[in-house]
Design a protein around this motif. Structure first.
Motif, PDB file in Angstrom:
ATOM      1  N   HIS A  24      17.500  21.210  37.804  1.00 14.13           N
ATOM      2  CA  HIS A  24      16.304  20.861  37.028  1.00 14.13           C
ATOM      3  C   HIS A  24      16.782  20.357  35.684  1.00 14.13           C
ATOM      4  CE1 HIS A  24      12.409  20.826  35.157  1.00 14.13           C
ATOM      5  NE2 HIS A  24      11.893  20.929  36.359  1.00 14.13           N
ATOM      6  N   ASP A  25      17.022  19.079  35.618  1.00 14.39           N
ATOM      7  CA  ASP A  25      17.690  18.497  34.468  1.00 14.39           C
ATOM      8  C   ASP A  25      16.922  17.275  33.998  1.00 14.39           C
ATOM      9  OD1 ASP A  25      19.551  17.671  32.578  1.00 14.39           O
ATOM     10  OD2 ASP A  25      20.741  16.565  34.048  1.00 14.39           O
TER      11      ASP A  25
ATOM     12  N   HIS B 251       9.790  23.066  40.287  1.00 20.14           N
ATOM     13  CA  HIS B 251       8.881  22.987  39.149  1.00 20.14           C
ATOM     14  C   HIS B 251       9.431  23.852  38.014  1.00 20.14           C
ATOM     15  CE1 HIS B 251       5.241  23.617  36.748  1.00 20.14           C
ATOM     16  NE2 HIS B 251       4.738  22.549  37.345  1.00 20.14           N
ATOM     17  N   PRO B 252       9.225  23.441  36.740  1.00 19.73           N
ATOM     18  CA  PRO B 252       9.761  24.234  35.631  1.00 19.73           C
ATOM     19  C   PRO B 252       9.286  25.679  35.606  1.00 19.73           C
ATOM     20  CG  PRO B 252       9.039  22.093  34.847  1.00 19.73           C
ATOM     21  CD  PRO B 252       8.595  22.191  36.281  1.00 19.73           C
TER      22      PRO B 252
ATOM     23  N   PRO C   5      14.323  29.436  40.692  1.00 22.48           N
ATOM     24  CA  PRO C   5      15.180  28.604  41.541  1.00 22.48           C
ATOM     25  C   PRO C   5      15.826  29.372  42.692  1.00 22.48           C
ATOM     26  CG  PRO C   5      16.322  29.155  39.509  1.00 22.48           C
ATOM     27  CD  PRO C   5      14.922  29.696  39.365  1.00 22.48           C
TER      28      PRO C   5
ATOM     29  N   ARG D 268       8.841  17.646  31.118  1.00 21.66           N
ATOM     30  CA  ARG D 268       7.640  16.930  31.519  1.00 21.66           C
ATOM     31  C   ARG D 268       7.060  16.096  30.386  1.00 21.66           C
ATOM     32  NH1 ARG D 268       2.462  20.507  33.120  1.00 21.66           N
ATOM     33  NH2 ARG D 268       2.479  20.878  30.868  1.00 21.66           N
TER      34      ARG D 268
ATOM     35  N   ARG E 167      14.450  19.751  43.226  1.00 21.42           N
ATOM     36  CA  ARG E 167      14.088  19.893  41.813  1.00 21.42           C
ATOM     37  C   ARG E 167      12.866  20.810  41.722  1.00 21.42           C
ATOM     38  NH1 ARG E 167      14.368  16.716  36.803  1.00 21.42           N
ATOM     39  NH2 ARG E 167      12.357  16.867  35.714  1.00 21.42           N
TER      40      ARG E 167
ATOM     41  N   ASN F  40      10.777  17.292  45.254  1.00 23.99           N
ATOM     42  CA  ASN F  40      10.116  17.917  44.110  1.00 23.99           C
ATOM     43  C   ASN F  40       9.185  19.014  44.606  1.00 23.99           C
ATOM     44  OD1 ASN F  40      10.812  16.690  41.507  1.00 23.99           O
ATOM     45  ND2 ASN F  40       8.656  17.063  41.032  1.00 23.99           N
TER      46      ASN F  40
ATOM     47  N   THR G  38       4.226  14.087  40.307  1.00 17.77           N
ATOM     48  CA  THR G  38       5.412  13.234  40.404  1.00 17.77           C
ATOM     49  C   THR G  38       5.217  12.094  41.401  1.00 17.77           C
ATOM     50  OG1 THR G  38       6.705  15.237  39.999  1.00 17.77           O
ATOM     51  CG2 THR G  38       7.910  13.285  40.705  1.00 17.77           C
TER      52      THR G  38
ATOM     53  N   LYS H 137      13.269  28.053  30.211  1.00 16.71           N
ATOM     54  CA  LYS H 137      13.186  26.969  31.180  1.00 16.71           C
ATOM     55  C   LYS H 137      12.222  25.899  30.700  1.00 16.71           C
ATOM     56  CE  LYS H 137      15.763  28.566  34.647  1.00 16.71           C
ATOM     57  NZ  LYS H 137      16.903  27.834  35.227  1.00 16.71           N
TER      58      LYS H 137
ATOM     59  N   TRP I  85      15.228  10.383  37.605  1.00 14.94           N
ATOM     60  CA  TRP I  85      15.478  10.879  38.957  1.00 14.94           C
ATOM     61  C   TRP I  85      14.743  10.028  39.990  1.00 14.94           C
ATOM     62  CZ3 TRP I  85      18.963  14.574  40.213  1.00 14.94           C
ATOM     63  CH2 TRP I  85      19.425  15.406  39.193  1.00 14.94           C
TER      64      TRP I  85
ATOM     65  N   VAL J 136      11.774  13.613  34.786  1.00 16.70           N
ATOM     66  CA  VAL J 136      11.816  13.263  36.203  1.00 16.70           C
ATOM     67  C   VAL J 136      11.922  11.757  36.439  1.00 16.70           C
ATOM     68  CG1 VAL J 136       9.317  13.028  36.592  1.00 16.70           C
ATOM     69  CG2 VAL J 136      10.783  13.874  38.435  1.00 16.70           C
TER      70      VAL J 136
END
Length: 501
Positions: free
Chosen positions: A303-304, A281-282, A286, A59, A279, A212, A324, A459, A310, A307
């Motif tokens: 989650h890479d 949230h951090p 997951p 982020r 995707r 997201n 986002t 994460k 993306w 954003v």
């Protein structure tokens, strides 16, 4: 083993460690406390210092690196890195301006330590754009005790500045409406920074819709959810760790969470030739999303990275109440706000108003089919749009990063030098910093602690290699032509000094 500066007895903290940056000699030092100190040398005392901690790497890191580069160009030294390590080793950095991402009740203890060590504190709120009500925002995001330690506030825009002023505990702390460095990365001047990432994503995923999620309050790392679970207690909820969230809010978030999970198989079936990228949230687990996608080859849970690439690579963003959506809107990308459950009390108006609204799966399928054909406009009709300029100050004109450095530089100029803390306060601050570090280290190892067993930390900040950091700076310089002389030196694990040669 690493180098650390050594000074006169007056420069030492109670454990005999030197306070870095006072023009001292060097000796070898073993960092200890689970954080490895690397090649560290004295920071020039003649340069002002910015301390820029990063909580969530995907982020914040790119935008805060831009800020550090701008500061370096202006004659500052920046300490940039993982917030946990930055705070653990705060006694080893020169006195300077610490830029915090929030001022919640949990910030108060660290702020008081910073003050004792002679630092000034500037604050922006990373989550200032998304909130259901002023009362909810004040309860969750602001603390009068923390604010009392703050030197100045940075606002994303006029709306954020006004919200600060309306806080019942506001104490006339100076507010500067600078915008936010994350918005700098959305501007046309810096689109090229993400070109390689956008190509990589399109090569990997083809044409895709981006979903997201924003459900950490009911799908955080410390919860093991099952279909029969009642809404999970979050921090601030009854059964959680403090005051702040009502049961009604959690019930609403859980209903949306369930609706988003149920939507995934439907969308995957209706768009077999398109990929749906989920995707989380951090701060989310997951596993529930992976379970919802099971059996569908055209759904990926990832989650890479930042954003922004993306958003640039996707056909459309699907969300509910996410910052986002504001970023996508500023980029001119199509946004769909999926709102199968609504609440006047708990929904966040701004991000939801910037997308095409869907309240049913039928509407969602139709909207995504239009996006797949390239027929979905990038924004709702003008009559339905929110005036974004009052929320984002730096969409044009000087970058927010330049405006923030201007504020700090002006403070430095007016002040001549930072108020020097007394030796007694510095000794107390050093002791308090080490006690805090030890206590948090033990607490995080506990499975009952709100941070979890370290998984959440991994994460939040997986780390960035020095070579990759140099590449990021080169890419920023390629876009703006401003940072050719900016260099990088490791200070500690996941912490770097950014300075112009």
């Amino acid at each position: 083993m690493s180098r650390i500066t050594v000074g006169s007895p007056a420069e030492f903290d109670p454990d005999g460690h030197a306070f870095v940056g006072h023009g001292c000699r060097e000796r070898v030092f073993d960092g200890g406390n689970g954080v490895r100190l690397l090649q560290t040398s004295a920071v020039s005392a003649s340069k002002p210092t910015l301390i820029i901690p990063v909580e969530i790497q995907v982020r914040e890191f790119d935008s805060k690196l831009l800020l550090a580069c701008v500061a370096a160009q202006r004659g500052f030294v920046s300490i940039l890195g993982h917030r946990t390590q930055v705070d653990d080793y705060i006694t080893r950095f020169p006195r300077g301006t610490y830029l915090s991402k929030s001022m919640t009740r949990r910030s108060t203890r660290m702020f008081r330590i910073l003050r004792k060590l002679g630092h000034e504190i500037g604050v922006w709120d990373e989550e200032a754009l998304v909130y259901p009500s002023a009362e909810h925002y004040f309860r969750r995001r602001m603390s009068s005790e923390a604010l009392a330690e703050v030197s100045f506030l940075f606002a994303w825009g006029r709306d954020n500045a006004e919200m600060f002023r309306k806080f019942p505990g506001f104490d006339a702390t100076p507010i500067f409406t600078t915008g936010h460095p994350r918005i700098d990365l959305l501007r046309p001047e810096l689109r090229g920074f993400f070109d390689d990432d956008v190509r990589r994503l399109r090569d990997r995923h083809g044409r895709f819709a981006l979903l997201n999620t924003n459900f950490s309050k009911v799908n955080g790392f410390r919860y093991q959810l099952e279909a029969s679970d009642s809404p999970a207690p979050a921090r601030g909820a009854p059964g959680g760790a403090g005051g702040g969230l009502s049961p009604g809010y959690l019930e609403h978030k859980r209903a949306l969470f369930d609706a988003f999970r149920a939507m995934i198989p439907d969308v995957a079936s209706s768009l077999p030739n398109r990929t749906l990228v989920v995707r989380p949230h951090p701060n989310e687990r997951p596993e529930p999303w992976v379970a919802a996608a099971a059996g569908y080859d055209n759904v990926e849970v990832v989650h890479d990275g930042n954003v922004i690439p993306w958003l640039l690579a996707a056909d459309v963003l699907v969300h509910n109440g996410c910052t986002t959506a504001i970023e996508a809107y500023a980029l001119g990308r199509p946004v769909v706000s999926y709102r199968p459950v609504k609440s006047d009390a708990f929904d966040s108006d701004l991000p939801n108003s910037l997308g095409h609204e869907c309240v049913s799966l039928d509407e969602m399928r139709a909207m995504l089919e239009r996006a797949a054909r390239g027929e979905l406009p990038c924004a709702p009709p003008p009559a339905e749009r929110r005036p974004i300029d009052e929320y984002l100050e730096s969409l044009s004109g000087p970058f927010a990063s330049d405006r923030i450095v201007d504020v700090v530089a002006n403070q430095e100029s007016e002040r001549k030098e930072l108020p020097r803390a007394s030796l007694f306060d510095r000794l107390r601050g050093g002791r308090a910093a080490r006690r805090r570090s030890r206590k948090k280290g033990h607490a995080v190892a506990s499975p009952t602690h709100h941070l979890g067993k370290g998984e959440r930390h991994e994460k939040r900040f997986p780390g960035v290699a020095e070579a990759d950091l140099r590449d990021l700076i080169a890419r920023l310089d390629g876009c703006l032509g401003r940072f050719g002389g900016v260099g990088v030196e490791p200070v500690a694990e996941h912490v770097y000094r950014i300075e112009a040669d």
